[in-house]
Design a protein around this motif. Structure first.
Motif, short mmCIF file in Angstrom:
data_model
loop_
_atom_site.label_atom_id
_atom_site.label_comp_id
_atom_site.label_asym_id
_atom_site.label_seq_id
_atom_site.Cartn_x
_atom_site.Cartn_y
_atom_site.Cartn_z
N ARG A 178 -22.51 4.58 -5.91
CA ARG A 178 -21.17 4.03 -5.87
C ARG A 178 -20.43 4.48 -7.13
O ARG A 178 -21.05 4.78 -8.15
CB ARG A 178 -21.19 2.50 -5.83
CG ARG A 178 -22.09 1.92 -4.76
CD ARG A 178 -21.92 2.57 -3.41
NE ARG A 178 -20.65 2.28 -2.78
CZ ARG A 178 -20.22 2.89 -1.69
NH1 ARG A 178 -20.94 3.84 -1.13
NH2 ARG A 178 -19.05 2.56 -1.16
N PRO A 179 -19.11 4.60 -7.12
CA PRO A 179 -18.37 5.00 -8.32
C PRO A 179 -18.71 4.10 -9.50
O PRO A 179 -18.79 2.88 -9.37
CB PRO A 179 -16.90 4.85 -7.89
CG PRO A 179 -16.93 5.05 -6.41
CD PRO A 179 -18.21 4.42 -5.95
N ASN A 212 -25.69 8.94 -3.00
CA ASN A 212 -24.74 7.91 -2.55
C ASN A 212 -24.52 6.86 -3.63
O ASN A 212 -24.41 5.68 -3.35
CB ASN A 212 -25.21 7.26 -1.25
CG ASN A 212 -26.59 6.61 -1.39
OD1 ASN A 212 -27.25 6.78 -2.41
ND2 ASN A 212 -27.00 5.87 -0.38
N SER A 233 -14.14 7.71 -8.34
CA SER A 233 -13.72 7.12 -7.07
C SER A 233 -13.13 8.19 -6.17
O SER A 233 -12.38 9.05 -6.64
CB SER A 233 -12.68 6.02 -7.31
OG SER A 233 -13.21 5.00 -8.14
N LYS A 268 -17.80 14.00 -8.55
CA LYS A 268 -17.05 13.34 -7.50
C LYS A 268 -18.00 12.53 -6.63
O LYS A 268 -19.20 12.79 -6.57
CB LYS A 268 -16.29 14.37 -6.64
CG LYS A 268 -15.18 15.10 -7.38
CD LYS A 268 -14.49 16.09 -6.46
CE LYS A 268 -13.38 16.83 -7.19
NZ LYS A 268 -12.72 17.84 -6.32
N PHE A 269 -17.44 11.56 -5.96
CA PHE A 269 -18.21 10.72 -5.05
C PHE A 269 -18.95 11.58 -4.01
O PHE A 269 -18.34 12.43 -3.37
CB PHE A 269 -17.27 9.73 -4.37
CG PHE A 269 -17.92 8.77 -3.42
CD1 PHE A 269 -18.79 7.80 -3.88
CD2 PHE A 269 -17.66 8.83 -2.06
CE1 PHE A 269 -19.38 6.91 -3.02
CE2 PHE A 269 -18.24 7.94 -1.18
CZ PHE A 269 -19.11 6.97 -1.67
N GLU A 270 -20.26 11.39 -3.90
CA GLU A 270 -21.14 12.07 -2.95
C GLU A 270 -21.36 13.55 -3.25
O GLU A 270 -21.95 14.27 -2.44
CB GLU A 270 -20.65 11.88 -1.50
CG GLU A 270 -20.69 10.43 -1.05
CD GLU A 270 -20.24 10.24 0.39
OE1 GLU A 270 -19.54 11.11 0.93
OE2 GLU A 270 -20.61 9.19 0.98
N ILE A 326 -19.60 8.68 -11.80
CA ILE A 326 -19.22 9.02 -10.43
C ILE A 326 -17.80 8.53 -10.20
O ILE A 326 -17.52 7.33 -10.35
CB ILE A 326 -20.18 8.38 -9.41
CG1 ILE A 326 -21.63 8.76 -9.71
CG2 ILE A 326 -19.78 8.78 -7.99
CD1 ILE A 326 -21.91 10.24 -9.61
#
Length: 438
Positions: free
Chosen positions: A377-378, A375, A409, A311-313, A407
């Motif tokens: 980006r997707p 960090n 969104s 997942k993002f982050e 990664i």
């Protein structure tokens, strides 16, 4: 449902044969059955057929814009051609109110031996314009397309950009009630694209219903009110632009990862024997002196599971198993991440991170690299592994595309409208009084 609809598609489906021979055989058979007054079997799949578009339904009102997204081969252009009347659906029906302007393929509908001016009259007539109406629009079409004295040149001598400029000018300046556009605007230069999108928004404000097929999230986000995400002929999402772009980005990332993994496996298959021995390794993906061998690279989730998606982050750990065949001084292990369009976007290096290894004796070791705050980006990312000895200009071991990750969104926020997603300035505001009244 609103009565202001401009397009209605109800259960639209279209199938094709996998080969030309199958398509011709079934087409001839269906034509004969129709001529004989018998029903054809166009609403079911036969051997060697597939659904290019499968049970797609939507309604679009005047003054609205619908964005259609999906990876190549998902059925976007086929659906657009059904809406434009190029193909008849095998199932379902399409209803359109008013004049339709379409820009589906560069140069489509142009007679190559005719001049640009003559093609304006031909295409204008196909759009239902009279000769007098076309005469009134001619100067505006020439000016918008920026063709000037090239307008009287046969279009067979036009570049793809000139085709698009003329095609868009005809389709858009005819003031259609419905405007259908495929990705062809990407052929134009930046200045022309901006002019086109400004005009599209003007048409939208004037009540034109617009369907835009594009691989550009920025274009879809800027123009459209809602979207369709298509995959394998089906509309999986019909809803907010944010949701459609998320699904499209994640599908693209998964496809990129799958292609990367398949390519890496094919490149490494012939080097598996030599990679297990203390011998020099020579292949496209792996190379080195043979003093160090690595055949195990993992990306682990917070739960310690090997994963291909995060997942993002989300934090993660990289785990690398290394076999050392001779003592190595000043041992450095480095992991570098590549994105689809960019290389070396981040580098993780034990020496630079303040964890030097002065001497590594022969044996098998597990190195772990913990990333608490990523960090990315997707999108899809590939990892490359390099093992060196400081001050020696040769790789003890190099493994390209040793690991892959997607990664996803985030669903709690939309990054295209996030001030930190593209650019954010910390700005200070001030004002002064030039004149006080009263």
């Amino acid at each position: 449902m609103s009565d202001n609809w401009a397009i209605r598609a109800q259960g639209v489906s279209k199938k094709f044969g996998l080969t030309l021979r199958q398509s011709m055989k079934y087409g001839l058979r269906d034509s004969v059955r129709k001529l004989a007054g018998r029903s054809s079997t166009t609403d079911v799949l036969r051997e060697g057929e597939f659904w290019a578009v499968n049970d797609v339904s939507f309604q679009l009102n005047g003054g609205e814009a619908l964005g259609i997204m999906g990876v190549n081969g998902c059925g976007k252009t086929t659906l657009l051609r059904i809406l434009n009347g190029v193909y008849a659906p095998d199932k379902g029906r399409v209803q359109i109110r008013g004049r339709v302007g379409a820009l589906i393929a560069a140069g489509a509908g142009f007679a190559p031996m005719l001049t640009g001016r003559e093609n304006v009259y031909v295409n204008g007539a196909l759009l239902g314009l009279s000769t007098r109406e076309i005469d009134g629009l001619m100067d505006e079409i020439i000016a918008f397309s920026e063709l000037d004295h090239f307008i009287d040149l046969p279009v067979r001598n036009y570049s793809s950009g000139m085709y698009v400029r003329l095609g868009f000018a005809i389709a858009a300046l005819s003031r259609p009630d419905v405007l259908l556009m495929d990705e062809v605007l990407a052929v134009g230069d930046l200045n022309f694209q901006k002019k086109c999108y400004d005009h599209i928004l003007q048409l939208k404000r004037g009540g034109t219903a617009i369907i835009l097929v594009s691989h550009s999230p920025g274009a879809i986000w800027a123009v459209c009110d809602r979207g369709l995400f298509m995959n394998k002929g089906a509309a999986l999402v019909d809803g907010p632009i944010e949701q459609v772009i998320r699904e499209y980005d994640d599908q693209n990332s998964r496809n990129a990862l799958a292609a990367d993994v398949q390519f890496a496996h094919a490149s490494n298959s012939h080097s598996a024997v030599s990679a297990s021995k203390a011998e020099p390794i020579e292949s496209f993906e792996k190379s080195g002196t043979g003093d160090v061998i690595c055949n195990d690279f993992k990306v682990l989730s917070d739960h310690g599971e090997a994963v291909r998606e995060l997942k993002f982050e989300d934090p993660f750990t990289i785990e690398v198993t290394v076999k050392v065949n001779k003592p190595i001084e000043n041992f450095i292990i480095r992991v570098v991440a590549d994105a689809v369009h960019y290389r070396n976007i981040v580098s993780l290096d034990n020496y630079e991170q303040g964890a030097p290894v002065d001497l590594l004796a022969p044996g098998t070791y597990i190195f772990r690299i913990r990333v608490e705050q990523q960090n990315f980006r997707p999108g899809a990312y590939a990892f490359n592994l390099a093992i060196i000895s400081r001050h020696i200009g040769a790789h003890l071991f190099l493994w390209l595309k040793c690991g892959h990750i997607v990664i996803l969104s985030p669903h709690e926020r939309f990054l295209y409208s996030d001030p930190n997603a593209v650019m954010h300035f910390d700005a200070a505001f001030s004002h002064e009084t030039l004149e006080a009244i009263g």
